[in-house]
Scaffold this active site. Structure first.
Site, PDB file in Angstrom:
ATOM      1  CE  LYS A  31      -2.083   1.784   3.737  1.00 28.98           C
ATOM      2  NZ  LYS A  31      -1.879   3.256   3.698  1.00 28.98           N
ATOM      3  CG  ASP A  58      -4.924   4.324   1.712  1.00 32.04           C
ATOM      4  OD1 ASP A  58      -6.101   4.657   1.521  1.00 32.04           O
ATOM      5  OD2 ASP A  58      -4.388   4.299   2.845  1.00 32.04           O
ATOM      6  CE  LYS A  60      -7.865   6.390   4.182  1.00 33.90           C
ATOM      7  NZ  LYS A  60      -6.390   6.234   4.037  1.00 33.90           N
ATOM      8  CG  ASP A  63     -12.242  17.683  -4.862  1.00 34.16           C
ATOM      9  OD1 ASP A  63     -13.145  18.501  -5.163  1.00 34.16           O
ATOM     10  OD2 ASP A  63     -11.088  18.027  -4.554  1.00 34.16           O
ATOM     11  CB  THR A 117      -9.795   1.340  11.652  1.00 29.15           C
ATOM     12  OG1 THR A 117      -8.550   1.687  11.044  1.00 29.15           O
ATOM     13  CG2 THR A 117     -10.566   0.396  10.747  1.00 29.15           C
ATOM     14  NE  ARG A 207       0.992   2.937  12.985  1.00 25.96           N
ATOM     15  CZ  ARG A 207       0.136   3.799  13.511  1.00 25.96           C
ATOM     16  NH1 ARG A 207       0.579   4.795  14.266  1.00 25.96           N
ATOM     17  NH2 ARG A 207      -1.158   3.678  13.298  1.00 25.96           N
TER      18      ARG A 207
END
Length: 227
Positions: A31, A58, A60, A63, A117, A207
């Site tokens: 990603k 990614d 997102k 608009d 999340t 992470r």
């Protein structure tokens, strides 16, 4: 069957490329998010593609329809495997995204983001949403009605979405943590094993892998957990 893991390269360019060169593309997809893409742009997509990875871009997009369509077309032309837009952008925006992707030479999967999340009930009440599960399902229905391929959602949302929209409607779930690991800035999390049990199609893990003392070993441990 290919691995369902998507490693989130939320790193600077050099660190991202160094890690990617150590990973077998058969073990995961990658990603590229806002941090990495903003720093290097299309170059990082080209570099990772040369290493044999499928790329989830990614960014997102959210608009007006025309702007999102242009962005999706540009992203599709980069050859990414999957990209996403915010479902809260509404039907016209999602339809524009779908049309733009389909008009590319190699149409990517187009996914609608429901609720991040990192957000909990208190966070969502600030913006007028009093029931996260119900809101997520409503957004997922809207995504499906506009012919997108699936949603980004929390692992806990997956079962209800699959029951309503069917097994072919994709669910991509961030917030994956090892059992007992720190939550960081995530609120609605799950272990990799539980996410797969719930029906998640793809697990976005950042992470816990990229900031591990041994990222390759961490990736292997997640792969073992979901076997």
């Amino acid at each position: 069957m290919r691995s369902p893991i998507i490693v989130a390269l939320d790193l600077d360019y050099e660190d991202a490329l160094t890690l990617a060169k150590k990973i077998d593309p058969s073990n995961c997809r990658l990603k590229v998010g806002s941090q990495l893409f903003t720093s290097k742009g299309p170059k990082i997509i080209e570099d990772l593609d040369k290493l044999g990875f499928d790329i989830f871009l990614d960014l997102k997009f959210h608009d007006i329809p025309n702007t999102v369509a242009a962005a999706v077309k540009a992203a599709s032309d980069l050859g990414v495997w999957m990209l996403n837009v915010h479902a809260s952008g509404g039907s016209k925006m999602m339809q524009a995204a779908r049309k733009a992707a389909d008009n590319s030479n190699k149409p990517p999967l187009v996914i609608g983001v429901t609720i991040l999340t990192s957000l909990n009930e208190v966070d969502m009440q600030e913006v007028g949403v009093n029931n996260i599960p119900r809101h997520v399902v409503n957004l997922a229905k809207l995504v499906s009605q506009n012919s997108l391929d699936g949603v980004v959602c929390s692992p806990g949302d997956v079962h209800g979405i699959k029951e309503l929209l069917g097994s072919n409607f994709l669910t991509i779930t961030p917030g994956i943590r090892s059992i007992g690991a720190a939550e960081d800035d995530q609120s609605r999390i799950s272990s990799a094993k539980q996410a797969i049990i719930n029906g998640s199609d793809y697990l976005v893990i950042g992470r816990p892998i990229t900031q591990s003392a041994d990222p390759l070993k961490a990736l292997e441990m997640f792969l073992e957990e979901i076997k």
